[in-house]
Scaffold this active site. Structure first.
Site, PDB file in Angstrom:
ATOM      1  N   LYS A 191       2.076   9.425  57.764  1.00  0.00           N
ATOM      2  CA  LYS A 191       1.997  10.828  58.189  1.00  0.00           C
ATOM      3  C   LYS A 191       1.070  11.578  57.241  1.00  0.00           C
ATOM      4  O   LYS A 191       1.368  11.751  56.070  1.00  0.00           O
ATOM      5  CB  LYS A 191       3.367  11.496  58.170  1.00  0.00           C
ATOM      6  CG  LYS A 191       3.302  12.857  58.879  1.00  0.00           C
ATOM      7  CD  LYS A 191       4.384  13.816  58.486  1.00  0.00           C
ATOM      8  CE  LYS A 191       4.127  14.535  57.200  1.00  0.00           C
ATOM      9  NZ  LYS A 191       2.994  15.480  57.220  1.00  0.00           N
ATOM     10  N   GLU A 265       4.378   9.233  43.812  1.00  0.00           N
ATOM     11  CA  GLU A 265       3.281   9.771  42.986  1.00  0.00           C
ATOM     12  C   GLU A 265       3.393  11.283  43.082  1.00  0.00           C
ATOM     13  O   GLU A 265       3.073  11.861  44.120  1.00  0.00           O
ATOM     14  CB  GLU A 265       1.919   9.359  43.556  1.00  0.00           C
ATOM     15  CG  GLU A 265       1.663   7.882  43.614  1.00  0.00           C
ATOM     16  CD  GLU A 265       1.350   7.281  42.259  1.00  0.00           C
ATOM     17  OE1 GLU A 265       1.207   8.035  41.274  1.00  0.00           O
ATOM     18  OE2 GLU A 265       1.263   6.054  42.194  1.00  0.00           O
ATOM     19  N   CYS A 299      -3.615  16.073  41.400  1.00  0.00           N
ATOM     20  CA  CYS A 299      -2.339  15.895  40.700  1.00  0.00           C
ATOM     21  C   CYS A 299      -2.543  15.586  39.231  1.00  0.00           C
ATOM     22  O   CYS A 299      -1.741  15.961  38.393  1.00  0.00           O
ATOM     23  CB  CYS A 299      -1.513  14.806  41.376  1.00  0.00           C
ATOM     24  SG  CYS A 299      -2.415  13.292  41.632  1.00  0.00           S
ATOM     25  N   GLU A 393       2.929  23.329  37.691  1.00  0.00           N
ATOM     26  CA  GLU A 393       1.711  22.784  38.294  1.00  0.00           C
ATOM     27  C   GLU A 393       1.138  23.872  39.206  1.00  0.00           C
ATOM     28  O   GLU A 393       1.771  24.270  40.185  1.00  0.00           O
ATOM     29  CB  GLU A 393       2.059  21.545  39.111  1.00  0.00           C
ATOM     30  CG  GLU A 393       0.849  20.921  39.754  1.00  0.00           C
ATOM     31  CD  GLU A 393       1.153  19.618  40.497  1.00  0.00           C
ATOM     32  OE1 GLU A 393       2.133  19.578  41.253  1.00  0.00           O
ATOM     33  OE2 GLU A 393       0.393  18.656  40.320  1.00  0.00           O
TER      34      GLU A 393
END
Ligand code: NAI
Length: 786
Positions: A191, A265, A299, A393
């Protein structure tokens, strides 16, 4: 009109937009909307949502919101195709992947333009970085399919993989996930992210054109609900996810106890360390590649610059000057450095975080950006370590800069994060740079470089950045079971324990009352209670009833013993050889103990002798379970270091009490981990007898800590504990589920297994698998040659 004289005067680039006509034609052909790609064909479009070009806000296409039924159809197709795909010789799967790679190469320009339109990333990046990496990844894994049987003998694919990916590298993340899965003989339902599904759909067309058998790769579009339907589907054997830590945590809880293999991850807040002797100009370019690459929506972006105090003012000045030259704007323009932010929602998130930082007193320096879904390159100084800008983040082109005094301060600041994905170290002193690489908590370390990726280099995080690796041998291993799994037969729950006060015991056939073993010392349980251990002829002794408090003390003692991980493999081996010899010297005693539990003489002898040999085997491995130098395309030696996980909780099976313990604890400590172990709940005395053996073998206090008691209660405490990096649990199905659920807190690695089904005296009780499970790969990119 701009005259040549003007151009020469300003040295500005003239406009050079990439031609998007072929992509627009393709979108036009799909004006009616996209369905899913299931079983080799596109379904009719269903209830749909619009996909927009973030740079202009224009609608590019309509894609279908995948329902539970759509996911189910895709998983069914993948399941039907899987046995045939796995049965193909590796060479044939490799041919399919080579064909796919070649077709992608042929469509590279089309895919790069589509990626840029859909995600807003500059065409220079999609054309020169994303697409070449996609192609490299598929070729590399075609190679793994070719040699799989030689390189991973006895390994089998998991079956059907459910893969969910984010929007920052839509096609690259697809390649990272799909290529190894297919090479290993799995089939896939993927997906893509709802903001950026178009290159995945284009790739489905390309896969069909390349002749990939139907059902092998299925693409279902939709939002988080579609993702959740996929990751929770009972027909999925392995889940691989890249995205936010928050969603990673949801998936960990959702899949707990399901037996699905899982790799995550997740996010990062990666440090970018600049030492006083660094080449500052190169380091400035490193920052550009690090946080202004893909608008900082990366990331592993180096989002926290830590710079030596002596050069901090100069470095800040150089950086501000360089920032002023960056061009933010039209992603299709070939000279654009920063394109659009993926979506207005993300833009709002970045703005809100920076505003919050400003309100906290941070100084915000910014370049230029046009109106619309754009955010300027941003440097923030004067931020406290606890500020939201230092900890969250941001996933935008925003970097903080903090000075440090000494290398020790730099390490402390670098590791002051719940994440552990990547780090970049800048110094001309190789000793210093490699020392930092060893000390920083990160899955990937770049020395004098940033954001380098290669299919041949393992990528992945530690701590709350997730677990599992993508790329290289470690990435392939994540898509295989080795050895082939047997049906799961978790233990039946052991009988509940009855607390007995340690004092004033009735007279029983008891030879002694054992204690806990914490920090190299015997300790009474905090509760003051023990429980009776029964053997063939009734009670044979008492074991302490350990509690949460005892576990907390044991974890603390294990942390204090961190020197063990820093010892050389040779030194650890010496201690383990000594342990094996001391155990051998007392073999008869241990056999007696096992016989007192009702084991036959033969079984007791085999168990003790196997345990002794096993200690020798792991002693031998302590300095031989090597990492590797990975073959990457650039001029680097790219090291794959097998690092210990840290403090591990190990919950032992009830059967074969001595050997179960030795089989799990020895590989863990051989690799440099410290352990809090809960031995067999029913027969813990086989292990409490080991205290003296450990004491006389120079095993440093705190390396192995033992808490006896109710396994599932203690397991939960260990899995909940934020200072525990990993939990191995061999026991009941309910206990395994509880451990996996609780481990979502700090996203610790878990290994839950069929303790009862495993015969610990056999080959399945020992091997490299245990060493792999006890380590994580740290990839260190070191400049070499050129
Ligand atoms: P997200 O983690 O929600 O989305 C990633 C993927 O997961 C998408 O395909 C999404 O549809 C899917 N998803 C969402 N909920 C799910 C669920 N419950 N079960 C299964 N799949 C699910 O990330 P989002 O919302 O797009 O971005 C939010 C923040 O996450 C960003 O600001 C950024 O900080 C972080 N992020 C980090 C990424 C990374 O690679 N580290 C990638 C994307 C976002």
């Amino acid at each position: 009109m701009t005259s040549i004289t003007d151009i020469l005067h300003t040295m500005d680039y003239g406009p050079a937009p990439e031609d998007s006509a072929i992509v627009r034609d393709w979108l036009h052909r799909h004006e009616a909307g996209f369905g899913h790609f299931i079983d080799g064909a596109f379904t009719a479009p269903g209830e749909s949502f619009a996909v927009t070009d973030p740079a202009t806000g224009a609608v590019l296409a309509h894609v279908t919101q995948g329902s539970v039924a759509d996911v189910d159809a895709a998983v069914t197709a993948a399941r039907a195709a899987q046995p045939g795909w796995a049965a193909l010789p590796g060479h044939d799967r490799a041919r399919h992947l080579y064909a796919l790679a070649r077709h992608i190469q042929q469509h590279a320009r089309f895919l790069a333009v589509l990626e840029t339109l859909d995600s807003g990333k500059p065409i220079r990046e999609s054309r020169d970085i994303d697409l070449p990496l996609v192609v490299r990844h598929v070729y590399h894994h075609a190679g793994w399919a070719e040699i799989l049987a030689d390189e991973f003998p006895g390994a089998t694919p998991h079956g059907v993989c459910g893969q969910v990916i984010p929007w920052n590298f839509p096609l690259l993340m697809l390649a990272w996930k799909v290529a190894p899965a297919l090479a290993a003989g799995n089939t896939v339902v993927l997906k893509p992210a709802e903001y950026t599904p178009l290159t995945a759909l284009a790739l489905a067309e390309i896969a069909r054109e390349a002749g990939l058998p139907k059902g092998v790769l299925n693409i279902v579009t939709g939002d988080g609900a579609t993702g959740a339907a996929l990751t929770g589907h009972p027909g999925v054997d392995k889940v691989a996810f890249t995205g936010s830590t928050e969603v990673g945590r949801l998936i960990r809880r959702q899949t707990a106890g399901s037996g699905k293999a899982l790799t995550l991850e997740l996010g990062g807040k990666s440090p970018f360390l600049v030492f006083a002797d660094a080449d500052l100009d190169a380091a400035v370019e490193g920052v550009v590649d690090s946080i202004w690459f893909n608008q900082g929506q990366v990331c592993c972006a180096g989002s926290r610059i830590l710079v030596a105090e002596a050069v901090a003012p100069r470095f800040t000045e150089l950086l501000r000057r360089r920032m002023a030259t960056l061009i933010t704007g039209n992603p299709l323009e070939k000279s654009t450095d920063l394109g659009a932010i993926v979506h207005p929602v993300q833009l709002e998130r970045i703005r809100a975080l920076v505003d919050q930082g400003r309100a906290e007193g941070a100084q915000v320096h910014q370049g230029e950006a046009p109106e619309g879904c754009f955010y300027p390159p941003t440097l923030v100084t004067g931020v406290a370590p606890a500020s939201v800008l230092s900890t969250e983040e941001i996933f935008g082109p925003v970097v903080t800069l903090t000075p440090f005094r000494t290398p020790e301060d730099a390490v402390t600041l670098a590791n002051n994060s719940r994440y552990g994905l990547a780090a970049s170290v800048w110094s001309e002193n190789v000793n210093l740079a490699l020392d930092m690489a060893a000390k920083v908590k990160a899955g990937v370390v770049w020395i004098n470089a940033a954001n380098l990726f290669d299919a041949g280099a393992a990528f992945g995080g530690m701590r709350e950045s997730g677990f599992g690796r993508e790329g290289a041998r470690a990435g392939m291993a994540a898509y295989l079971s080795h050895p082939a799994p047997k049906p799961k037969q978790p233990e039946a729950p052991p009988a509940p324990l009855e607390a007995t006060p340690a004092q004033g015991l009735p007279v029983m056939a008891i030879d002694r009352t054992a204690k806990l073993y914490v920090g190299g010392k015997q300790a009474r349980p905090d509760s003051g209670y023990s429980y009776a251990v029964t053997g063939a002829q009734g009670a044979v002794g008492l074991a302490p009833l350990g509690s949460r408090k005892d576990i907390r003390n044991a974890v603390e003692a294990a942390h204090a013993a961190k020197g063990w991980g820093a010892q050389t493999g040779h030194n650890r081996a010496q201690v383990l050889y000594y342990l094996a010899e001391n155990l051998a010297a007392r073999a008869a005693e241990f056999e007696d103990r096992l016989r007192s539990f009702g084991q036959s003489g033969d079984s007791a002898r085999t168990e003790v002798q196997t345990a002794i040999r096993r200690v020798f085997w792991y002693a031998a491995q302590a300095d031989k379970f090597d990492g590797a130098v990975q073959s990457t395309k650039s001029a680097h030696v790219t090291l794959a270091m097998n690092e210990p996980l840290g403090v591990m909780g190990i919950l032992c099976p009830t059967a074969q009490p001595l050997l179960g313990f030795v089989s799990l604890v020895l590989p863990a400590i051989a690799m440099g981990n410290r352990v809090v172990a809960v031995p067999s709940q029913t027969h813990p005395l086989a292990v409490t007898d080991l205290y003296q053996v450990m004491d006389t073998s120079d095993l440093p206090g705190g390396v192995v800590n033992i808490v006896t008691g109710e396994r599932d209660l203690l397991a939960k405490t260990l899995a909940d504990h934020d200072d525990v990096a990993a939990v191995w649990y061999f026991g009941t199905a309910a206990g395994a589920r509880a451990v996996e659920t609780a481990s979502a807190g700090n996203l610790k690695q878990t290994w839950t297994d069929d303790g009862a089904a495993r015969d610990w005296t056999g080959a399945e009780g020992q091997g490299r698998l245990f060493l792999q499970r006890a380590t994580q790969v740290k990839t260190v990119w070191v400049p070499y040659g050129e």
